[in-house]
Design a protein around this motif. Sequence first.
Motif, PDB file in Angstrom:
ATOM      1  N   LEU A   1       0.853  -1.185   0.000  1.00 15.52           N
ATOM      2  CA  LEU A   1       0.000   0.000   0.000  1.00 15.52           C
ATOM      3  C   LEU A   1       0.890   1.236   0.000  1.00 15.52           C
ATOM      4  O   LEU A   1       1.911   1.261   0.691  1.00 15.52           O
ATOM      5  CB  LEU A   1      -0.857   0.058   1.272  1.00 15.52           C
ATOM      6  N   LYS A   2       0.492   2.257  -0.747  1.00 11.34           N
ATOM      7  CA  LYS A   2       1.198   3.528  -0.678  1.00 11.34           C
ATOM      8  C   LYS A   2       0.358   4.469   0.173  1.00 11.34           C
ATOM      9  O   LYS A   2      -0.812   4.716  -0.132  1.00 11.34           O
ATOM     10  CB  LYS A   2       1.420   4.141  -2.060  1.00 11.34           C
ATOM     11  N   ILE A   3       0.970   4.970   1.243  1.00  7.18           N
ATOM     12  CA  ILE A   3       0.283   5.816   2.212  1.00  7.18           C
ATOM     13  C   ILE A   3       0.739   7.256   2.032  1.00  7.18           C
ATOM     14  O   ILE A   3       1.943   7.540   2.035  1.00  7.18           O
ATOM     15  CB  ILE A   3       0.585   5.363   3.660  1.00  7.18           C
ATOM     16  N   THR A   4      -0.225   8.167   1.875  1.00  7.77           N
ATOM     17  CA  THR A   4       0.059   9.592   1.798  1.00  7.77           C
ATOM     18  C   THR A   4      -0.151  10.182   3.192  1.00  7.77           C
ATOM     19  O   THR A   4      -1.225  10.010   3.776  1.00  7.77           O
ATOM     20  CB  THR A   4      -0.885  10.284   0.793  1.00  7.77           C
ATOM     21  N   ARG A   5       0.881  10.848   3.698  1.00  5.83           N
ATOM     22  CA  ARG A   5       0.780  11.454   5.030  1.00  5.83           C
ATOM     23  C   ARG A   5       0.917  12.959   4.919  1.00  5.83           C
ATOM     24  O   ARG A   5       1.675  13.477   4.106  1.00  5.83           O
ATOM     25  CB  ARG A   5       1.885  10.915   5.948  1.00  5.83           C
ATOM     26  N   SER A   6       0.199  13.690   5.775  1.00  4.81           N
ATOM     27  CA  SER A   6       0.267  15.152   5.748  1.00  4.81           C
ATOM     28  C   SER A   6       1.440  15.676   6.583  1.00  4.81           C
ATOM     29  O   SER A   6       1.965  16.748   6.306  1.00  4.81           O
ATOM     30  CB  SER A   6      -1.044  15.750   6.258  1.00  4.81           C
ATOM     31  N   ASN A   7       1.858  14.923   7.583  1.00  8.05           N
ATOM     32  CA  ASN A   7       2.918  15.406   8.466  1.00  8.05           C
ATOM     33  C   ASN A   7       4.251  14.694   8.262  1.00  8.05           C
ATOM     34  O   ASN A   7       5.124  14.738   9.113  1.00  8.05           O
ATOM     35  CB  ASN A   7       2.486  15.244   9.936  1.00  8.05           C
ATOM     36  N   GLY A   8       4.433  14.032   7.151  1.00 10.15           N
ATOM     37  CA  GLY A   8       5.702  13.331   6.914  1.00 10.15           C
ATOM     38  C   GLY A   8       5.763  12.836   5.478  1.00 10.15           C
ATOM     39  O   GLY A   8       4.902  13.152   4.637  1.00 10.15           O
ATOM     40  N   ALA A   9       6.795  12.060   5.228  1.00  8.54           N
ATOM     41  CA  ALA A   9       7.005  11.513   3.883  1.00  8.54           C
ATOM     42  C   ALA A   9       5.972  10.422   3.576  1.00  8.54           C
ATOM     43  O   ALA A   9       5.447   9.765   4.480  1.00  8.54           O
ATOM     44  CB  ALA A   9       8.404  10.934   3.791  1.00  8.54           C
TER      45      ALA A   9
END
Length: 128
Positions: free
Chosen positions: A102-110
């Motif tokens: 899974l590719k996870i998009t985070r707002s507070n990190g990479a």
Amino acid sequence: MKDSMDSTAVGRALEPDFSNRKLIRPSLGRPDHARSEQMQERRERPMNGGGGAGKKTPPAEQTHAENFYYQKQMQAKTPMVFVLQDGEEIHGSIEWYDKTCLKITRSNGANLLIYKPSIKYIYKESEK
């Protein structure tokens, strides 16, 4: 004359009368339309393994429930929490997925690429 009539009547009673019997013949030469479709269906159906009667085919290996869930969360960009096998929690939304990760998009990190076997469980962030 009376004796001759009695002897003919007795003779007829001993002989069976087959002239009034109805002969029943199966209609093998002319199958109806529905029957021919059934026979065609039987020929086209694959046989199970040894041809054992009453054996059920196993259920499909893939139900696509996991894929449906991922698609729904991706479209809604739902904030998710991914708890890994070692207890670490990762907060983000699913950008894409494939068979193994899974590719996870985070707002507070990479952004992260996480292998599915390393995920213990997933839940929506709002369900805490």
